[in-house]
Design a protein around this motif. Structure first.
Motif, PDB file in Angstrom:
ATOM      1  N   GLY A  89      73.595  15.643  51.741  1.00  0.00           N
ATOM      2  CA  GLY A  89      73.597  15.787  53.186  1.00  0.00           C
ATOM      3  C   GLY A  89      74.105  14.520  53.841  1.00  0.00           C
ATOM      4  O   GLY A  89      74.136  13.441  53.237  1.00  0.00           O
ATOM      5  N   LEU A  90      74.497  14.637  55.107  1.00  0.00           N
ATOM      6  CA  LEU A  90      75.208  13.558  55.774  1.00  0.00           C
ATOM      7  C   LEU A  90      74.376  12.283  55.896  1.00  0.00           C
ATOM      8  O   LEU A  90      74.865  11.183  55.624  1.00  0.00           O
ATOM      9  N   ALA A  91      73.136  12.393  56.322  1.00  0.00           N
ATOM     10  CA  ALA A  91      72.309  11.207  56.517  1.00  0.00           C
ATOM     11  C   ALA A  91      72.067  10.483  55.194  1.00  0.00           C
ATOM     12  O   ALA A  91      72.225   9.254  55.098  1.00  0.00           O
ATOM     13  N   PHE A  92      71.698  11.230  54.161  1.00  0.00           N
ATOM     14  CA  PHE A  92      71.399  10.624  52.863  1.00  0.00           C
ATOM     15  C   PHE A  92      72.644  10.003  52.264  1.00  0.00           C
ATOM     16  O   PHE A  92      72.629   8.855  51.798  1.00  0.00           O
ATOM     17  N   ASP A  93      73.755  10.736  52.270  1.00  0.00           N
ATOM     18  CA  ASP A  93      74.982  10.242  51.637  1.00  0.00           C
ATOM     19  C   ASP A  93      75.552   9.033  52.375  1.00  0.00           C
ATOM     20  O   ASP A  93      76.065   8.104  51.752  1.00  0.00           O
ATOM     21  N   SER A  94      75.455   9.044  53.688  1.00  0.00           N
ATOM     22  CA  SER A  94      75.939   7.900  54.459  1.00  0.00           C
ATOM     23  C   SER A  94      75.123   6.652  54.145  1.00  0.00           C
ATOM     24  O   SER A  94      75.674   5.553  53.972  1.00  0.00           O
ATOM     25  N   ALA A  95      73.809   6.800  54.077  1.00  0.00           N
ATOM     26  CA  ALA A  95      72.950   5.664  53.749  1.00  0.00           C
ATOM     27  C   ALA A  95      73.239   5.163  52.334  1.00  0.00           C
ATOM     28  O   ALA A  95      73.210   3.943  52.074  1.00  0.00           O
ATOM     29  N   TYR A  96      73.531   6.085  51.439  1.00  0.00           N
ATOM     30  CA  TYR A  96      73.830   5.718  50.046  1.00  0.00           C
ATOM     31  C   TYR A  96      75.120   4.893  49.971  1.00  0.00           C
ATOM     32  O   TYR A  96      75.175   3.847  49.322  1.00  0.00           O
ATOM     33  N   VAL A  97      76.159   5.351  50.665  1.00  0.00           N
ATOM     34  CA  VAL A  97      77.430   4.626  50.658  1.00  0.00           C
ATOM     35  C   VAL A  97      77.282   3.280  51.348  1.00  0.00           C
ATOM     36  O   VAL A  97      77.810   2.256  50.886  1.00  0.00           O
ATOM     37  N   GLU A  98      76.543   3.248  52.442  1.00  0.00           N
ATOM     38  CA  GLU A  98      76.318   1.995  53.162  1.00  0.00           C
ATOM     39  C   GLU A  98      75.617   0.978  52.258  1.00  0.00           C
ATOM     40  O   GLU A  98      75.965  -0.218  52.254  1.00  0.00           O
ATOM     41  N   ALA A  99      74.671   1.429  51.470  1.00  0.00           N
ATOM     42  CA  ALA A  99      73.981   0.536  50.541  1.00  0.00           C
ATOM     43  C   ALA A  99      74.941   0.000  49.487  1.00  0.00           C
ATOM     44  O   ALA A  99      74.879  -1.178  49.106  1.00  0.00           O
ATOM     45  N   GLN A 100      75.829   0.853  49.006  1.00  0.00           N
ATOM     46  CA  GLN A 100      76.820   0.408  48.015  1.00  0.00           C
ATOM     47  C   GLN A 100      77.735  -0.661  48.600  1.00  0.00           C
ATOM     48  O   GLN A 100      78.097  -1.631  47.925  1.00  0.00           O
ATOM     49  N   LEU A 101      78.130  -0.503  49.862  1.00  0.00           N
ATOM     50  CA  LEU A 101      79.050  -1.457  50.474  1.00  0.00           C
ATOM     51  C   LEU A 101      78.429  -2.838  50.640  1.00  0.00           C
ATOM     52  O   LEU A 101      79.149  -3.838  50.719  1.00  0.00           O
ATOM     53  N   LYS A 102      77.124  -2.898  50.682  1.00  0.00           N
ATOM     54  CA  LYS A 102      76.463  -4.204  50.796  1.00  0.00           C
ATOM     55  C   LYS A 102      76.709  -5.072  49.570  1.00  0.00           C
ATOM     56  O   LYS A 102      76.542  -6.294  49.622  1.00  0.00           O
ATOM     57  N   THR A 103      77.104  -4.459  48.464  1.00  0.00           N
ATOM     58  CA  THR A 103      77.379  -5.210  47.234  1.00  0.00           C
ATOM     59  C   THR A 103      78.835  -5.654  47.159  1.00  0.00           C
ATOM     60  O   THR A 103      79.215  -6.349  46.213  1.00  0.00           O
ATOM     61  N   VAL A 104      79.658  -5.271  48.122  1.00  0.00           N
ATOM     62  CA  VAL A 104      81.092  -5.589  48.111  1.00  0.00           C
ATOM     63  C   VAL A 104      81.346  -6.790  49.015  1.00  0.00           C
ATOM     64  O   VAL A 104      80.927  -6.809  50.174  1.00  0.00           O
ATOM     65  N   LYS A 105      82.051  -7.779  48.498  1.00  0.00           N
ATOM     66  CA  LYS A 105      82.397  -8.954  49.288  1.00  0.00           C
ATOM     67  C   LYS A 105      83.741  -8.744  49.974  1.00  0.00           C
ATOM     68  O   LYS A 105      84.670  -8.192  49.388  1.00  0.00           O
ATOM     69  N   GLY A 106      83.843  -9.196  51.200  1.00  0.00           N
ATOM     70  CA  GLY A 106      85.108  -9.159  51.906  1.00  0.00           C
ATOM     71  C   GLY A 106      85.384  -7.829  52.570  1.00  0.00           C
ATOM     72  O   GLY A 106      84.544  -6.912  52.561  1.00  0.00           O
ATOM     73  N   PRO A 107      86.590  -7.707  53.147  1.00  0.00           N
ATOM     74  CA  PRO A 107      86.944  -6.498  53.899  1.00  0.00           C
ATOM     75  C   PRO A 107      87.120  -5.289  53.000  1.00  0.00           C
ATOM     76  O   PRO A 107      87.439  -5.401  51.815  1.00  0.00           O
ATOM     77  N   VAL A 108      86.926  -4.116  53.593  1.00  0.00           N
ATOM     78  CA  VAL A 108      86.961  -2.846  52.853  1.00  0.00           C
ATOM     79  C   VAL A 108      87.906  -1.865  53.538  1.00  0.00           C
ATOM     80  O   VAL A 108      87.907  -1.747  54.765  1.00  0.00           O
TER      81      VAL A 108
END
Length: 281
Positions: A89-108
């Motif tokens: 679902g949208l809320a869960f999947d968005s939060a999941y992707v947002e959490a993954q991006l916190k591990t990425v350095k620099g622009p995306v």
């Protein structure tokens, strides 16, 4: 190097000493080494300057749907992350992707296929490190819209209940699959027969609630956007893709493909991603 040769000639003529020749040779060699090191550092800096490309798959797929794009991007020096989203679902999947991006350095550069267009829009509105968006045969919602309303606003979609196989889950939600004999028509038209047969069996289910969850934010207006629109799509109508891409001001390109554009027409996706990445550098 030319100055060294000149001093050697002068030394031969007795005008300067051999010590000067040796000293200058060492100085020039040091300069050449410094220039080489500077070039290497500049090359490394250029590589580091490339944004990370984050790929988010849509319904009925997983991160392996990006295999071709991953190979292309890595060959061209782009850091890449392909996220296996839970499709809950949208809320869960968005939060999941947002959490993954916190591990990425620099622009995306954030790339979303199909249903993931909703997910990446939500994430980009909340995550400042997302500097460009790429939509691939994707849903691009405004706040209050749902996947179902976006798909149904134009005729032609075969993502309809009679083509679904549903599995009720404990807790009240329902998993949705495409019926195996409909997979090629609805989702994979353009794939080989053997690929359709495999994909119809290995498809990932999506929660039924994903079709009815409402977007809570608009895609960020200042983030540049690219949209790859599939012209033979039986899942998200081409007219819907075009309408949604135009209203957010995306750079639009078209490809003759069914809905599974990452697998059917990866070159079109590669070009859009590179264009988006170039806007960041």
């Amino acid at each position: 190097m030319k100055s060294t040769a000149r001093i050697k000639a002068l030394a031969t003529a007795g005008i300067v000493s051999g010590a000067v020749v040796a000293s200058l040779a060492v100085t020039n060699a040091s300069a050449v080494t410094t220039q080489a090191n500077d070039h290497a550092v500049a090359s490394q800096a250029a590589h580091r300057a490339k944004p990370t490309v984050v790929l988010v798959h849509g319904a009925f797929a997983d991160s392996s749907s990006w295999n071709s794009e991953i190979g292309y991007l890595r060959r061209h020096g782009y850091p890449v992350l392909a996220i296996d989203t839970p499709l809950r679902g949208l809320a869960f999947d968005s939060a999941y992707v947002e959490a993954q991006l916190k591990t990425v350095k620099g622009p995306v550069v954030l790339v979303g296929h199909s249903y993931a267009g909703e997910v990446v829009s939500q994430v980009a509105a909340k995550t400042s490190k997302v500097k460009a968006l790429v939509y691939v045969a994707a849903l691009i919602p405004k706040a209050g819209e749902t996947a179902g309303s976006l798909i149904g606003q134009f005729p032609g979609s075969q993502l309809v209940s009679e083509n679904f196989r549903t599995v009720p889950l404990p807790g009240g939600d329902t998993d949705v699959y495409l019926k195996a004999d409909k997979f090629g028509t609805v989702y994979g038209n353009g794939l080989s027969t053997s690929d359709i047969q495999v994909a119809s069996v290995t498809q990932e289910p999506v929660a039924l609630s994903a079709f009815t969850d409402k977007a809570t934010v608009n895609p960020p207006a200042r983030t540049p956007k690219w949209a790859v629109i599939s012209t033979e799509d039986h899942a998200v109508p081409t007219a819907a893709q075009k309408f949604e891409a135009k209203r957010v001001g995306a750079h639009i390109s078209y490809t003759r493909s069914g809905h599974d554009v990452p697998s059917i027409s990866p070159g079109a996706v590669d070009r859009a991603i590179v264009a988006a990445a170039d806007s960041v550098r």
